[in-house]
Design a protein around this motif. Structure first.
Motif, mmCIF file in Angstrom:
data_model
loop_
_atom_site.group_PDB
_atom_site.id
_atom_site.type_symbol
_atom_site.label_atom_id
_atom_site.label_comp_id
_atom_site.label_asym_id
_atom_site.label_seq_id
_atom_site.Cartn_x
_atom_site.Cartn_y
_atom_site.Cartn_z
ATOM 1 N N THR B 219 0.852 -1.185 0.000
ATOM 2 C CA THR B 219 0.000 0.000 0.000
ATOM 3 C C THR B 219 0.888 1.235 0.000
ATOM 4 O O THR B 219 1.918 1.253 0.664
ATOM 5 C CB THR B 219 -0.896 0.014 1.257
ATOM 6 N N LEU B 220 0.496 2.248 -0.765
ATOM 7 C CA LEU B 220 1.172 3.542 -0.658
ATOM 8 C C LEU B 220 0.303 4.404 0.260
ATOM 9 O O LEU B 220 -0.797 4.800 -0.126
ATOM 10 C CB LEU B 220 1.331 4.189 -2.034
ATOM 11 N N THR B 221 0.778 4.628 1.472
ATOM 12 C CA THR B 221 -0.040 5.368 2.430
ATOM 13 C C THR B 221 0.026 6.869 2.134
ATOM 14 O O THR B 221 0.907 7.337 1.429
ATOM 15 C CB THR B 221 0.414 5.111 3.878
ATOM 16 N N HIS B 274 -4.618 -1.172 -2.385
ATOM 17 C CA HIS B 274 -3.556 -2.183 -2.484
ATOM 18 C C HIS B 274 -2.977 -2.234 -3.887
ATOM 19 O O HIS B 274 -3.706 -2.099 -4.866
ATOM 20 C CB HIS B 274 -4.108 -3.565 -2.134
ATOM 21 N N MET B 275 -1.682 -2.436 -3.955
ATOM 22 C CA MET B 275 -1.048 -2.722 -5.236
ATOM 23 C C MET B 275 -0.819 -4.238 -5.265
ATOM 24 O O MET B 275 0.153 -4.746 -4.693
ATOM 25 C CB MET B 275 0.273 -1.977 -5.380
ATOM 26 N N ILE B 290 4.497 2.217 -7.501
ATOM 27 C CA ILE B 290 4.370 3.491 -6.788
ATOM 28 C C ILE B 290 3.571 4.485 -7.637
ATOM 29 O O ILE B 290 2.799 5.296 -7.118
ATOM 30 C CB ILE B 290 5.734 4.034 -6.309
ATOM 31 N N GLY B 293 0.081 3.483 -7.080
ATOM 32 C CA GLY B 293 -0.289 3.895 -5.729
ATOM 33 C C GLY B 293 -0.712 5.350 -5.671
ATOM 34 O O GLY B 293 -1.661 5.709 -4.964
ATOM 35 N N ARG B 294 -0.020 6.183 -6.420
ATOM 36 C CA ARG B 294 -0.394 7.610 -6.425
ATOM 37 C C ARG B 294 -1.756 7.820 -7.079
ATOM 38 O O ARG B 294 -2.530 8.681 -6.662
ATOM 39 C CB ARG B 294 0.694 8.427 -7.130
ATOM 40 N N THR B 319 1.614 11.600 -0.514
ATOM 41 C CA THR B 319 1.795 10.156 -0.418
ATOM 42 C C THR B 319 3.170 9.911 0.190
ATOM 43 O O THR B 319 3.997 10.824 0.264
ATOM 44 C CB THR B 319 1.722 9.473 -1.804
ATOM 45 N N VAL B 323 7.224 2.914 -0.717
ATOM 46 C CA VAL B 323 6.080 2.016 -0.830
ATOM 47 C C VAL B 323 5.949 1.218 0.467
ATOM 48 O O VAL B 323 6.947 0.744 1.013
ATOM 49 C CB VAL B 323 6.280 1.035 -2.006
#
Lengths: 490, 480
Positions: B219-221, B274-275, B290, B293-294, B319, B323
């Motif tokens: 996950t990219l928080t 989720h990736m 990534i 994720g963005r 972000t 990652v």
């Protein structure tokens, strides 16, 4: 295959790869005394026209511009996003790009700003005049918007981006000026990348230095180093009530609020409805080319940021409830290394508002060399330079000649960004993002032309370069062009 | 990764320094400066690496801590996973030592969320402790400096010189703005999260997605501001998610949403999106991941604005720089902690920590089957009850056959299920503390990693505040 060769080497090196001991099997010569011989057979990649080291404003522009012209481009970036200082450095504001009459930057820089505007990623309420016309007007933006845009432009133009990948070495011949390859490293290990052309957009002239280009290191080859700042993001700001930050700073300094009495304070800029970026606090004498200085500086920058949050809460109306969201992942460096180029842009050019037949951009940002220390003399020096002696009037600008992005004597290497060839004063003006983007676009364009016409960096037809840049939207107002680049080296 | 084709096309070797490399390879030969005199080099300054470095330095070791980013804390800071997983079991705090010191100090300094009760980490069952990321960075800067750890930021371990057969690591090759350095040391701790150093040494490892059928998604928080927490629908994020999924709000129908957690007056961090199938050991997968994720983060911002009361005006601040990788590589250690141990709530004479987090293996895809598998495991079949815990034996930190190398953090020796529990920050910190402590004991007693007196190790850890409730201790490590 990579693993196989690594295993072989590990066995070969084994315990015998000892300090100062001869390892004849590697190169036929013993390792220098007190050194360790690193010897590895690493996989070669040879499908690229251009390798760009560093995905900041300069490198991203170079890669995208070259790929749009059809080149096969590899863009190598140490962090996980493009944008460099604008994103990882959290300097989320483009320096002014217009001169009171018109926008001085076209091409990719203008495209980025206009697209961010369309998508709602610029400061709330900002008017297009801020970048299309007004003098001295900053353009703050949301960094996530820029990250997304650069991801998208890199992908759509066909750039191959590798994040979390570092340029660690180069294979070049400084005498002939030929760069053969770059050695990169990431989670998969080493790779040797062979390419026709290379662009150093690392900000620190890392690749040019590795290739043996002549460089000038701030603080080593010059008396001072312009101090960097570790930028912070803040939330919970009531922008409607925002007080005068400079007045508040005067009061706080009078009350000895800060651990260092730093009067030079660019301040908080609005980037969202309740959020802002703080460009405040200097890390004096920080040397970005020294690891220890960088490590100590990051830690100190974080402590300084805490003083600024307390300052805002206490002294600035509208900031009583601000929250410190984060400091930047990267140090906001302003000066480290400049490469000696075929043309070194100097103060006399700047003062004369000189234009060049082969200029690849025009710009007007003032000489903005932050104070070297907290003394009165430095503050007076800085203020005079920034506000008077180093400032252009509305309507004025100076040209950026092509030769400033060509390291002297190199055939297939360019630099873009603040490590380009400038004297200390001009570097103080053109070290900023819009100039980096213009140089990057020119470097990428020149690299493609060089590969296609089989002419070296110094020998490409600069008339054609200007024409290609103009076609891509660059604002290049010179009436006379020339097939040869302007040269001047200090 | 270079494809076979491009390798075949690539030219014959380019020679450097007069040496010839084998075809289609380049021989890199460099004589690089040597540094020596360190007792311990720690690779990676995340929760595990930082704990290892500080705890070893506090015991008197000369320690070098090498970190690729510009701050310590790893996933807790650069990964913006700004919440510690549960540290208590409903009755008492299971996590002591360095981790406990961190959370208590953050609390004293006001870097935990407004109004958070100390019971959250001292007592409550399955309760998270969010924190202000800057406060954590500052604290780790301070603790490393005070302990005398030499930290090098923006520095990476790129290679190692080891004798695999003998299980000895001689030194590591570092790279930063000043170039290469070869650093010799007596001991080494791999706190890279991806077992990078162990792999370079030739330690046997399992890679998710190759040696196992799946990779737990990353996950990219993100950080958000402008949240009205008074009006925020606590405990109802799954109801809102169900509505949004029905409306086809998201490009991928991801039923699993850890959600937004409060970290300040108006700020929060989002663990959402989720990736799937992201492979952290492949550059292209990380790069593509990534970027994805963005894009996903933007969908979650509009989701919260549209569906969540109190979030109508939220702003997406940033972000994470890294990652949020959950699974990549696990080493094979002297002990492999397995699901039977976990289910048996097994305690070990040489355990260096106890922990109780559920097996938390995020769904491998968006299917109903996976959601059910995850829910059942997390809430029932892989969950401990209040008052329970399992032990983490010393041997999970010791790569099988290695004398002066330890691994701490999520790549330790555990099976996939147990990895799903102890992959998180508090466990990593405890394992790091044990690795640093063991390394120093190994130097002082002249005994290799697997042969140190584990009774003494347990005593030293207890003295440093670790909660190690085993009644029986033993002088040798547990094997499996």
């Amino acid at each position: 295959m990579a693993m196989l060769s690594r295993r072989t080497m590990l066995q070969a090196a084994g315990g015998s790869a000892s300090v100062g001991a001869a390892l004849a099997s590697n190169s036929g010569q013993p390792a220098k005394l007190g050194t360790y011989r690193l010897s590895r057979d690493i996989p070669v990649e040879a499908k690229y026209d251009l390798l760009v080291a560093g995905g900041g404003p300069g490198g991203s522009a170079a890669a995208i511009a070259a790929a749009r012209l059809g080149a096969k481009v590899l863009l190598v970036e140490g962090t996980g996003c493009l944008g460099g200082m604008a994103t990882s450095g959290m300097m989320m504001s483009f320096c002014p790009v217009a001169d009171g009459e018109k926008c001085l930057t076209g091409g990719l820089m203008l495209e980025w700003i206009e697209t961010l505007h369309k998508r709602g990623f610029l400061k709330p309420g900002i008017q297009p005049d801020a970048w299309r016309k007004r003098y001295g007007s900053w353009v703050p933006f949301n960094a996530e918007g820029l990250k997304l845009l650069l991801d998208e432009l890199a992908v759509s133009s066909g750039v191959e981006t590798r994040f979390f990948t570092h340029l660690i070495d180069a294979d070049a011949d400084a005498r002939t000026g030929q760069v053969r390859g770059a050695i990169i490293h990431n989670i998969e290990g080493y790779r040797y990348v062979k390419a026709g052309a290379f662009i150093d957009a690392t900000g620190n002239g890392v690749m040019a230095k590795l290739c043996g280009a002549k460089c000038r290191d701030a603080g080593t080859d010059t008396p001072g180093i312009m101090p960097p700042t570790l930028i912070s993001l803040f939330a919970g700001i009531d922008w409607a009530r925002m007080g005068d930050q400079q007045v508040a700073m005067k009061k706080a300094l009078a009350e000895n609020f800060f651990s260092q009495p730093d009067r030079h304070f660019p301040g908080m800029q609005q980037i969202g409805n309740h959020i802002g970026l703080l460009n405040g606090g200097h890390l004096f004498h920080l040397d970005a080319l020294r690891e220890k200085s960088m490590t100590d500086g990051m830690m100190k920058g974080r402590r300084l940021a805490q003083e600024f949050i307390a300052f805002y809460r206490k002294y600035v109306p509208g900031c009583e409830n601000v929250e410190h969201v984060t400091t930047a992942p990267l140090m906001g460096l302003r000066e480290s290394r400049c490469v000696l180029g075929e043309y070194e842009l100097g103060l006399s050019d700047y003062n004369a508002r000189r234009k060049f037949p082969d200029q690849i951009g025009v710009y007007n940002y003032p000489i903005d060399i932050h104070v070297y220390d907290t003394s009165d003399q430095q503050y007076a020096r800085y203020s005079k330079e920034f506000r008077e002696t180093g400032r252009m009037k509305p309507g004025e600008s100076v040209g950026l000649p092509y030769g400033m992005i060509v390291p002297k004597g190199f055939k297939n290497l360019w630099v873009a960004g603040r490590c380009a060839s400038m004297d200390v004063q001009v570097h103080g003006a053109f070290r900023v993002q819009p100039a980096a983007v213009m140089m990057g676009q020119a470097a990428g364009t020149a690299a493609v032309q060089s590969v296609r016409t089989k002419r070296s960096a110094a020998e490409i037809d600069t008339e054609l370069l200007v024409e290609t840049l103009r076609k891509a939207g660059a604002y290049l107002p010179q009436s006379a062009t020339s097939k040869q680049m302007s040269r001047k080296t200090a | 990764m270079v494809s076979r084709r491009s390798l075949l096309r690539s030219p014959a070797a380019l020679a450097a320094g007069g040496a010839k490399a084998q075809a289609s390879n380049y021989r890199l030969v460099r004589d690089i400066p040597v540094e020596q005199g360190y007792d311990l080099v720690v690779a990676g300054g995340g929760p595990a690496g930082t704990a290892a470095a500080v705890c070893a330095a506090r015991l008197g070791a000369k320690v070098l801590l090498v970190e690729a980013t510009g701050c310590l804390g790893g996933m807790g800071t650069s990964g913006l996973v700004t919440a510690f997983d549960p540290m208590a079991n409903g009755e008492r705090m299971l996590v002591g030592g360095f981790m406990r010191e961190i959370v208590e100090t953050l609390n004293t300094r006001g870097f935990l969320p407004p109004g958070l009760s100390a019971d959250s980490w001292r007592k409550k069952f399955m309760t998270w402790t969010p924190f202000n990321v800057e406060g954590y960075k500052l604290l780790l800067d301070e603790l490393t400096t005070q302990a005398g750890v030499e930290v090098r930021f923006f520095t990476r371990v790129i290679d190692a010189d080891s004798i695999a057969g003998a299980g000895t690591l001689n030194g590591v090759v570092l790279h930063n703005i000043e170039g290469y350095r070869f650093v010799r040391a007596k001991t080494f701790v791999d706190g890279t999260g991806d077992a990078v150093l162990a792999k370079l040494c030739g330690v046997r490892c399992r890679e998710a997605g190759r040696d196992t059928p799946h990779i737990m998604p990353a996950t990219l928080t993100s950080l958000f501001a402008g949240i009205d927490w008074e009006r925020f629908p606590r405990g109802k994020q799954y109801d809102l998610l169900a509505l949004a999924l029905k409306d086809n709000h998201f490009t991928q129908p991801d039923k699993h949403l850890p959600g937004m957690s409060r970290i300040g007056q108006t700020t929060g961090y989002l663990n959402g999106g989720h990736m799937f199938n992201l492979d952290a050991l492949r550059c292209k997968s990380l790069t593509d991941g990534i970027m994805l994720g963005r894009r996903i983060a933007q969908e979650y911002m509009s989701f919260y604005r549209k569906y969540a009361p109190g979030c109508e005006k939220i702003e997406h601040v940033t972000t994470a720089p890294l990652v949020g990788v959950r699974e990549s590589r696990r080493i094979l250690g002297e002990y492999e902690l397995n699901f039977d141990d976990y289910l048996g709530r097994r305690q070990f004479p040489d355990q260096i920590a106890v922990f109780n987090k559920s097996v938390d293996i995020h769904p491998y895809d968006t299917s109903d089957t996976e959601w059910e598998r995850f829910s059942k495991e997390y809430k029932q079949t892989g969950a401990l009850k209040s008052g329970e815990c399992f032990g983490i034996p010393y041997g999970v930190l010791v790569p099988k056959g290695w004398k002066n190398l330890w691994v701490a953090g999520r790549p330790v020796s555990a099976d996939v299920k147990v990895h799903g529990s102890l992959r998180v920050q508090p466990a990593a910190s405890m394992m790091g503390q044990a690795a640093g402590t063991a390394a120093l004991q190994s130097i002082r007693t002249g005994r290799p990693a697997r042969d140190i007196d584990t009774e003494q190790l347990v005593l030293t850890l207890r003295k440093a505040g670790a909660y190690l409730p085993q009644v029986q201790t033993r002088k040798t490590l547990s094997h499996a």
